[in-house]
Scaffold this motif. Structure first.
Motif, PDB file in Angstrom:
ATOM      1  N   TYR A   1     -14.503 -13.429 -63.090  1.00 59.38           N
ATOM      2  CA  TYR A   1     -14.074 -12.500 -62.029  1.00 59.38           C
ATOM      3  C   TYR A   1     -15.004 -12.612 -60.818  1.00 59.38           C
ATOM      4  CZ  TYR A   1     -14.519  -8.019 -59.594  1.00 59.38           C
ATOM      5  OH  TYR A   1     -14.666  -7.054 -58.632  1.00 59.38           O
ATOM      6  N   ALA A   2     -16.306 -12.671 -61.070  1.00 66.03           N
ATOM      7  CA  ALA A   2     -17.275 -12.750 -59.976  1.00 66.03           C
ATOM      8  C   ALA A   2     -17.098 -14.034 -59.176  1.00 66.03           C
ATOM      9  CB  ALA A   2     -18.696 -12.644 -60.526  1.00 66.03           C
ATOM     10  N   TYR A   3     -16.836 -15.152 -59.861  1.00 60.97           N
ATOM     11  CA  TYR A   3     -16.592 -16.416 -59.152  1.00 60.97           C
ATOM     12  C   TYR A   3     -15.333 -16.311 -58.285  1.00 60.97           C
ATOM     13  CZ  TYR A   3     -20.116 -19.407 -61.358  1.00 60.97           C
ATOM     14  OH  TYR A   3     -21.303 -19.990 -61.742  1.00 60.97           O
ATOM     15  N   ALA A   4     -14.261 -15.776 -58.856  1.00 58.36           N
ATOM     16  CA  ALA A   4     -13.004 -15.676 -58.114  1.00 58.36           C
ATOM     17  C   ALA A   4     -13.136 -14.714 -56.936  1.00 58.36           C
ATOM     18  CB  ALA A   4     -11.887 -15.224 -59.053  1.00 58.36           C
ATOM     19  N   ARG A   5     -13.842 -13.610 -57.148  1.00 56.92           N
ATOM     20  CA  ARG A   5     -14.013 -12.617 -56.079  1.00 56.92           C
ATOM     21  C   ARG A   5     -14.851 -13.185 -54.938  1.00 56.92           C
ATOM     22  NH1 ARG A   5     -13.487  -6.863 -56.342  1.00 56.92           N
ATOM     23  NH2 ARG A   5     -13.080  -6.240 -54.193  1.00 56.92           N
ATOM     24  N   ARG A   6     -15.883 -13.955 -55.292  1.00 57.69           N
ATOM     25  CA  ARG A   6     -16.710 -14.566 -54.255  1.00 57.69           C
ATOM     26  C   ARG A   6     -15.931 -15.620 -53.483  1.00 57.69           C
ATOM     27  NH1 ARG A   6     -21.654 -18.634 -55.029  1.00 57.69           N
ATOM     28  NH2 ARG A   6     -19.926 -19.695 -56.020  1.00 57.69           N
ATOM     29  N   PHE A   7     -15.073 -16.365 -54.187  1.00 62.32           N
ATOM     30  CA  PHE A   7     -14.240 -17.367 -53.524  1.00 62.32           C
ATOM     31  C   PHE A   7     -13.292 -16.705 -52.525  1.00 62.32           C
ATOM     32  CE2 PHE A   7     -10.189 -19.651 -53.325  1.00 62.32           C
ATOM     33  CZ  PHE A   7     -10.601 -20.914 -52.935  1.00 62.32           C
ATOM     34  N   ALA A   8     -12.662 -15.609 -52.950  1.00 62.24           N
ATOM     35  CA  ALA A   8     -11.750 -14.896 -52.051  1.00 62.24           C
ATOM     36  C   ALA A   8     -12.493 -14.348 -50.841  1.00 62.24           C
ATOM     37  CB  ALA A   8     -11.054 -13.764 -52.806  1.00 62.24           C
ATOM     38  N   ALA A   9     -13.694 -13.817 -51.067  1.00 58.65           N
ATOM     39  CA  ALA A   9     -14.490 -13.280 -49.960  1.00 58.65           C
ATOM     40  C   ALA A   9     -14.873 -14.378 -48.984  1.00 58.65           C
ATOM     41  CB  ALA A   9     -15.747 -12.595 -50.507  1.00 58.65           C
ATOM     42  N   ALA A  10     -15.205 -15.562 -49.507  1.00 57.84           N
ATOM     43  CA  ALA A  10     -15.545 -16.690 -48.638  1.00 57.84           C
ATOM     44  C   ALA A  10     -14.350 -17.083 -47.780  1.00 57.84           C
ATOM     45  CB  ALA A  10     -16.014 -17.877 -49.479  1.00 57.84           C
ATOM     46  N   GLY A  11     -13.155 -17.092 -48.400  1.00 57.08           N
ATOM     47  CA  GLY A  11     -11.951 -17.414 -47.636  1.00 57.08           C
ATOM     48  C   GLY A  11     -11.655 -16.380 -46.567  1.00 57.08           C
ATOM     49  N   LEU A  12     -11.823 -15.103 -46.908  1.00 57.00           N
ATOM     50  CA  LEU A  12     -11.596 -14.027 -45.935  1.00 57.00           C
ATOM     51  C   LEU A  12     -12.617 -14.092 -44.802  1.00 57.00           C
ATOM     52  CD1 LEU A  12     -10.738 -11.119 -48.385  1.00 57.00           C
ATOM     53  CD2 LEU A  12      -9.182 -12.169 -46.725  1.00 57.00           C
ATOM     54  N   TYR A  13     -13.831 -14.532 -45.118  1.00 66.60           N
ATOM     55  CA  TYR A  13     -14.864 -14.688 -44.088  1.00 66.60           C
ATOM     56  C   TYR A  13     -14.460 -15.788 -43.101  1.00 66.60           C
ATOM     57  CZ  TYR A  13     -19.294 -16.318 -42.080  1.00 66.60           C
ATOM     58  OH  TYR A  13     -20.274 -16.741 -41.223  1.00 66.60           O
ATOM     59  N   VAL A  14     -14.003 -16.939 -43.628  1.00 68.02           N
ATOM     60  CA  VAL A  14     -13.566 -18.030 -42.757  1.00 68.02           C
ATOM     61  C   VAL A  14     -12.342 -17.614 -41.944  1.00 68.02           C
ATOM     62  CG1 VAL A  14     -12.666 -20.399 -42.720  1.00 68.02           C
ATOM     63  CG2 VAL A  14     -14.523 -19.801 -44.284  1.00 68.02           C
ATOM     64  N   GLN A  15     -11.490 -16.815 -42.537  1.00 70.17           N
ATOM     65  CA  GLN A  15     -10.273 -16.349 -41.859  1.00 70.17           C
ATOM     66  C   GLN A  15     -10.568 -15.304 -40.793  1.00 70.17           C
ATOM     67  OE1 GLN A  15      -7.296 -15.211 -44.705  1.00 70.17           O
ATOM     68  NE2 GLN A  15      -5.738 -14.779 -43.166  1.00 70.17           N
ATOM     69  N   GLY A  16     -11.795 -14.779 -40.786  1.00 69.17           N
ATOM     70  CA  GLY A  16     -12.171 -13.786 -39.796  1.00 69.17           C
ATOM     71  C   GLY A  16     -11.864 -12.362 -40.207  1.00 69.17           C
ATOM     72  N   VAL A  17     -11.389 -12.175 -41.448  1.00 68.26           N
ATOM     73  CA  VAL A  17     -11.052 -10.839 -41.930  1.00 68.26           C
ATOM     74  C   VAL A  17     -12.317 -10.106 -42.379  1.00 68.26           C
ATOM     75  CG1 VAL A  17      -9.726  -9.518 -43.638  1.00 68.26           C
ATOM     76  CG2 VAL A  17      -8.760 -11.612 -42.628  1.00 68.26           C
ATOM     77  N   PHE A  18     -13.184 -10.800 -43.107  1.00 69.64           N
ATOM     78  CA  PHE A  18     -14.461 -10.239 -43.560  1.00 69.64           C
ATOM     79  C   PHE A  18     -15.555 -10.572 -42.560  1.00 69.64           C
ATOM     80  CE2 PHE A  18     -14.332  -9.560 -48.465  1.00 69.64           C
ATOM     81  CZ  PHE A  18     -13.310  -8.645 -48.301  1.00 69.64           C
ATOM     82  N   SER A  19     -16.452  -9.635 -42.355  1.00 64.60           N
ATOM     83  CA  SER A  19     -17.641  -9.919 -41.561  1.00 64.60           C
ATOM     84  C   SER A  19     -18.640 -10.690 -42.421  1.00 64.60           C
ATOM     85  CB  SER A  19     -18.282  -8.613 -41.084  1.00 64.60           C
ATOM     86  OG  SER A  19     -18.808  -7.889 -42.195  1.00 64.60           O
ATOM     87  N   HIS A  20     -19.644 -11.240 -41.780  1.00 66.95           N
ATOM     88  CA  HIS A  20     -20.686 -11.951 -42.516  1.00 66.95           C
ATOM     89  C   HIS A  20     -21.388 -11.004 -43.480  1.00 66.95           C
ATOM     90  CE1 HIS A  20     -24.579 -14.140 -43.051  1.00 66.95           C
ATOM     91  NE2 HIS A  20     -23.741 -15.150 -43.134  1.00 66.95           N
TER      92      HIS A  20
END
Length: 269
Positions: free
Chosen positions: A43-62
């Motif tokens: 779960y932690a790996y998948a959640r971090r992957f999704a967060a990384a994608g959202l960061y590149v997409q500009g949805v998540f802040s750094h």
């Protein structure tokens, strides 16, 4: 029957921002305490992957991405403890968790195989804040195209020989541009800053605190406070000078940083 992450996740979300958001929200609906240690790590790996994608997409802040990375580190510690891993079992445990994460993620997008996940994590880790980030509101496909281009550039670079860091990943958790970051079993610090502190105030453990190696910093400080005893002072002097020599000989990255062992109590800003 062995519990797996793919069986625990219900794919119910369909957000406007796209698949990275769907993955994040689907994972967020899980009852984490009911999961086995291995599935929690997946779960932690998948959640971090999704967060990384959202960061590149500009949805998540750094900062949001860094927070998810911090949570990931805590899962590495707690799941290994809960699984009662013996020496030598930690790497296979992490590899299996990553495999389970990939097993789920590829059901969202056929491109998200284990190689994609590994190279994306490693490329993002090595490039840090220089990794291209799109404006908020950019499409999911635009983000994946950016990631695929960066992966291709990474695969063709000498850094690709260091793919192992993505298996037991040290995700990029920045303290600031001139200090270091906590990365699992290593920290990276500015070479000049570390040497200056070690040379002038090394006996107080300041360079260890600077590197986030709080445990060693406390030991050095205690040894300094017992300077009336000969043996602790000699040990302290030998340790500090040994670290100065090691730092002098260590190779720097493109930002002038060197890599050190993290120690047993670590912090990040």
């Amino acid at each position: 029957m062995e519990q797996r992450l793919i069986d625990a996740v219900c794919k119910t979300h369909n957000l406007a921002c796209g698949i990275f958001g769907n993955i994040s929200d689907d994972l967020g609906a899980l009852n984490i305490p009911e999961l086995s240690p291995l599935v929690r790590m997946a779960y932690a790996y998948a959640r971090r992957f999704a967060a990384a994608g959202l960061y590149v997409q500009g949805v998540f802040s750094h900062e949001q991405y860094m927070y998810i990375c911090t949570v990931f580190f805590s899962y590495q510690v707690t799941t290994a403890k809960d699984a009662c891993l013996r020496p030598g079992e930690d790497v296979p445990f992490q590899e299996e968790a990553l495999k389970q994460a990939a097993e789920l993620l590829i059901t969202y997008d056929h491109r998200f195989n284990i190689s994609f996940i590994k190279f994306f994590g490693t490329a993002l880790y090595n490039q840090g804040t220089s990794f291209p980030v799109l404006p908020n509101g950019s499409s999911y496909e635009m983000a994946v195209n950016v990631i695929e281009r960066q992966i291709a550039a990474y695969v063709n670079s000498p850094l690709s020989n260091n793919l192992q860091v993505a298996v037991t990943p040290p995700p990029h958790v920045t303290r600031n541009s001139s200090s270091g970051f906590y990365a699992g079993n290593t920290v990276r610090v500015d070479k000049i800053g570390y040497l200056v502190m070690a040379f002038f105030v090394g006996s107080f453990g300041v360079h260890k605190f600077y590197a986030g190696q709080v445990g060693y910093g406390i030991i050095y400080l205690l040894m300094c406070l017992t300077s009336f005893l000969v043996i602790p002072v000699l040990i302290l002097m030998v340790c500090v000078w040994w670290e100065i020599i090691e730092a002098l000989l260590a190779k720097t990255d493109e930002k002038g940083r060197i890599t050190l062992k993290a120690g047993f109590i670590n912090t990040r800003a």
